[in-house]
Design a protein around this motif. Structure first.
Motif, PDB file in Angstrom:
ATOM      1  N   ALA A 128       0.804  -1.216   0.031  1.00  0.00           N
ATOM      2  CA  ALA A 128      -0.067  -0.033  -0.043  1.00  0.00           C
ATOM      3  C   ALA A 128       0.918   1.242   0.147  1.00  0.00           C
ATOM      4  N   GLN A 129       2.124   1.154   0.386  1.00  0.00           N
ATOM      5  CA  GLN A 129       2.909   2.319   0.608  1.00  0.00           C
ATOM      6  C   GLN A 129       3.232   3.121  -0.941  1.00  0.00           C
ATOM      7  N   PHE A 130       3.260   1.968  -1.846  1.00  0.00           N
ATOM      8  CA  PHE A 130       3.574   2.271  -3.239  1.00  0.00           C
ATOM      9  C   PHE A 130       2.301   2.936  -4.003  1.00  0.00           C
ATOM     10  N   PHE A 131       1.055   2.720  -3.443  1.00  0.00           N
ATOM     11  CA  PHE A 131       0.095   3.105  -4.134  1.00  0.00           C
ATOM     12  C   PHE A 131      -0.949   3.879  -3.265  1.00  0.00           C
ATOM     13  N   PRO A 132      -0.531   4.962  -2.427  1.00  0.00           N
ATOM     14  CA  PRO A 132      -1.355   5.512  -1.264  1.00  0.00           C
ATOM     15  C   PRO A 132      -2.383   6.247  -2.158  1.00  0.00           C
ATOM     16  N   GLN A 133      -2.560   6.459  -3.429  1.00  0.00           N
ATOM     17  CA  GLN A 133      -3.799   7.293  -3.970  1.00  0.00           C
ATOM     18  C   GLN A 133      -4.894   6.283  -4.040  1.00  0.00           C
ATOM     19  N   GLY A 134      -4.737   4.826  -3.906  1.00  0.00           N
ATOM     20  CA  GLY A 134      -5.817   3.952  -4.219  1.00  0.00           C
ATOM     21  C   GLY A 134      -5.888   2.905  -3.215  1.00  0.00           C
ATOM     22  N   ASP A 135      -6.798   1.994  -3.493  1.00  0.00           N
ATOM     23  CA  ASP A 135      -6.933   0.925  -2.520  1.00  0.00           C
ATOM     24  C   ASP A 135      -6.300  -0.320  -3.165  1.00  0.00           C
ATOM     25  N   SER A 136      -5.050  -0.818  -2.732  1.00  0.00           N
ATOM     26  CA  SER A 136      -4.240  -1.805  -3.403  1.00  0.00           C
ATOM     27  C   SER A 136      -4.396  -3.176  -2.832  1.00  0.00           C
ATOM     28  N   SER A 137      -5.516  -3.242  -1.679  1.00  0.00           N
ATOM     29  CA  SER A 137      -5.498  -4.603  -0.934  1.00  0.00           C
ATOM     30  C   SER A 137      -5.910  -5.690  -1.760  1.00  0.00           C
ATOM     31  N   THR A 138      -6.921  -5.638  -2.810  1.00  0.00           N
ATOM     32  CA  THR A 138      -7.271  -6.801  -3.496  1.00  0.00           C
ATOM     33  C   THR A 138      -6.239  -7.399  -4.280  1.00  0.00           C
ATOM     34  N   TYR A 139      -5.589  -6.364  -5.011  1.00  0.00           N
ATOM     35  CA  TYR A 139      -4.505  -6.646  -5.862  1.00  0.00           C
ATOM     36  C   TYR A 139      -3.104  -7.177  -5.020  1.00  0.00           C
ATOM     37  N   ALA A 140      -3.203  -6.784  -3.868  1.00  0.00           N
ATOM     38  CA  ALA A 140      -1.964  -7.357  -3.167  1.00  0.00           C
ATOM     39  C   ALA A 140      -2.299  -8.923  -2.832  1.00  0.00           C
ATOM     40  N   HIS A 141      -3.544  -8.778  -2.524  1.00  0.00           N
ATOM     41  CA  HIS A 141      -3.990 -10.278  -1.997  1.00  0.00           C
ATOM     42  C   HIS A 141      -3.767 -11.169  -3.221  1.00  0.00           C
ATOM     43  N   PHE A 142      -4.107 -10.841  -4.580  1.00  0.00           N
ATOM     44  CA  PHE A 142      -3.647 -11.755  -5.640  1.00  0.00           C
ATOM     45  C   PHE A 142      -2.217 -12.026  -5.793  1.00  0.00           C
ATOM     46  N   LEU A 143      -1.558 -11.035  -5.638  1.00  0.00           N
ATOM     47  CA  LEU A 143      -0.063 -10.920  -5.772  1.00  0.00           C
ATOM     48  C   LEU A 143       0.621 -11.735  -4.694  1.00  0.00           C
ATOM     49  N   PHE A 144       0.104 -11.693  -3.550  1.00  0.00           N
ATOM     50  CA  PHE A 144       0.627 -12.451  -2.305  1.00  0.00           C
ATOM     51  C   PHE A 144       0.498 -14.134  -2.740  1.00  0.00           C
ATOM     52  N   GLU A 145      -0.717 -14.343  -3.079  1.00  0.00           N
ATOM     53  CA  GLU A 145      -1.153 -15.739  -3.639  1.00  0.00           C
ATOM     54  C   GLU A 145      -0.207 -16.222  -4.578  1.00  0.00           C
ATOM     55  N   ALA A 146       0.068 -15.399  -5.391  1.00  0.00           N
ATOM     56  CA  ALA A 146       1.183 -15.819  -6.677  1.00  0.00           C
ATOM     57  C   ALA A 146       2.545 -16.164  -6.023  1.00  0.00           C
ATOM     58  N   PHE A 147       3.116 -15.219  -5.138  1.00  0.00           N
ATOM     59  CA  PHE A 147       4.330 -15.583  -4.294  1.00  0.00           C
ATOM     60  C   PHE A 147       4.446 -16.681  -3.331  1.00  0.00           C
ATOM     61  N   ASP A 148       3.030 -16.872  -2.868  1.00  0.00           N
ATOM     62  CA  ASP A 148       2.890 -18.008  -1.624  1.00  0.00           C
ATOM     63  C   ASP A 148       2.622 -19.212  -2.565  1.00  0.00           C
ATOM     64  N   SER A 149       3.738 -19.861  -3.251  1.00  0.00           N
ATOM     65  CA  SER A 149       3.623 -20.991  -4.026  1.00  0.00           C
ATOM     66  C   SER A 149       3.230 -22.380  -3.156  1.00  0.00           C
ATOM     67  N   ARG A 150       3.744 -22.437  -2.033  1.00  0.00           N
ATOM     68  CA  ARG A 150       3.445 -23.315  -1.111  1.00  0.00           C
ATOM     69  C   ARG A 150       2.210 -23.344  -0.392  1.00  0.00           C
ATOM     70  N   LYS A 151       1.420 -22.336  -0.752  1.00  0.00           N
ATOM     71  CA  LYS A 151       0.140 -22.002  -0.030  1.00  0.00           C
ATOM     72  C   LYS A 151       0.381 -22.257   1.569  1.00  0.00           C
ATOM     73  N   SER A 152       1.323 -21.833   2.305  1.00  0.00           N
ATOM     74  CA  SER A 152       1.468 -21.896   3.443  1.00  0.00           C
ATOM     75  C   SER A 152       0.747 -20.746   4.327  1.00  0.00           C
ATOM     76  N   GLY A 153       0.209 -19.550   3.562  1.00  0.00           N
ATOM     77  CA  GLY A 153      -0.003 -18.315   4.183  1.00  0.00           C
ATOM     78  C   GLY A 153       1.025 -17.416   4.630  1.00  0.00           C
TER      79      GLY A 153
END
Length: 220
Positions: A83-108
């Motif tokens: 969110a620090q990189f996109f203070p002008q909008g709501d990045s939470s949903t996209y960050a959720h999708f991005l987090f799931e892409a990085f979390d390849s082991r689905k460990s949370g």
């Protein structure tokens, strides 16, 4: 045997963050080390699994550890950092999708290995590797297909993240139009879904997409 493995892991993490010099076998005093509860498996392994140099891994590890002192990042922290990189909008949903892409082991949790492996593909991967990573991001339920619903969710999250501080102002129906254009270009057999084969073929024929694949080459 377990103690030896633990000592090797600690040595590897010190080598990554630059506080350990393997040539002199010296360890710098660093109060941060006491807060780390998870450490990478090994520098040599990361050198083999990624396209980063030892020095680049050290830089990335220091930055990762500064933001995540305990060695891993959960989704809440990931969203906060993003969110620090996109203070002008709501990045939470996209960050959720991005987090799931990085979390390849689905460990949370996203470990340094998860993070640096993903970044290696994004920054240094071949065009095919980058496109496969992008497809995995868009394929929200990981069933091997991108549907219009999934792409609509992705596009809405991107428009939400960009916020209202854009020129010209984005129209409310812009995400839908973007999805329609995407499927018109990608869905070759008009069956309502985009496969990885269709995605790769279409992207590799698009000059703009191919140019964008090289935007972050040799960053760091």
């Amino acid at each position: 045997m377990r103690e030896k493995s633990r000592e090797q892991s600690l040595s590897d993490s010190r080598e990554l963050d630059g506080s350990y010099d393997p040539l002199t076998d010296s360890i710098a005093e660093d109060g941060e080390l006491s807060t780390v509860c998870y450490r990478p498996e090994g520098v040599e392994q990361l050198l083999q699994q990624t396209k980063f140099t030892r020095r680049e891994l050290q830089i990335l590890y220091r930055g990762f550890k500064n933001e995540c002192p305990n060695g891993v990042v959960d989704e809440g922290t990931f969203k906060y950092i993003y969110a620090q990189f996109f203070p002008q909008g709501d990045s939470s949903t996209y960050a959720h999708f991005l987090f799931e892409a990085f979390d390849s082991r689905k460990s949370g949790m996203v470990s340094f290995e998860d993070f640096v492996t993903g970044m290696s593909i994004i920054l240094r991967g071949s065009v095919t590797e980058k496109l496969n990573w992008a497809f995995n991001l868009y394929d929200l339920n990981k069933d091997g297909f991108i549907t219009k619903e999934e792409m609509t969710d992705i596009m809405r999250s991107i428009y939400d993240m960009m916020g209202t501080c854009t020129y010209p102002c984005m129209q409310k129906d812009a995400p839908k139009e973007h999805v329609e254009n995407f499927f018109q270009k990608m869905d070759k057999n008009n069956d309502g879904v985009v496969t990885i084969e269709e995605f790769l073929e279409s992207c590799q024929k698009d000059e703009n997409i191919m140019q964008s694949m090289h935007l972050f080459d040799n960053v760091i």
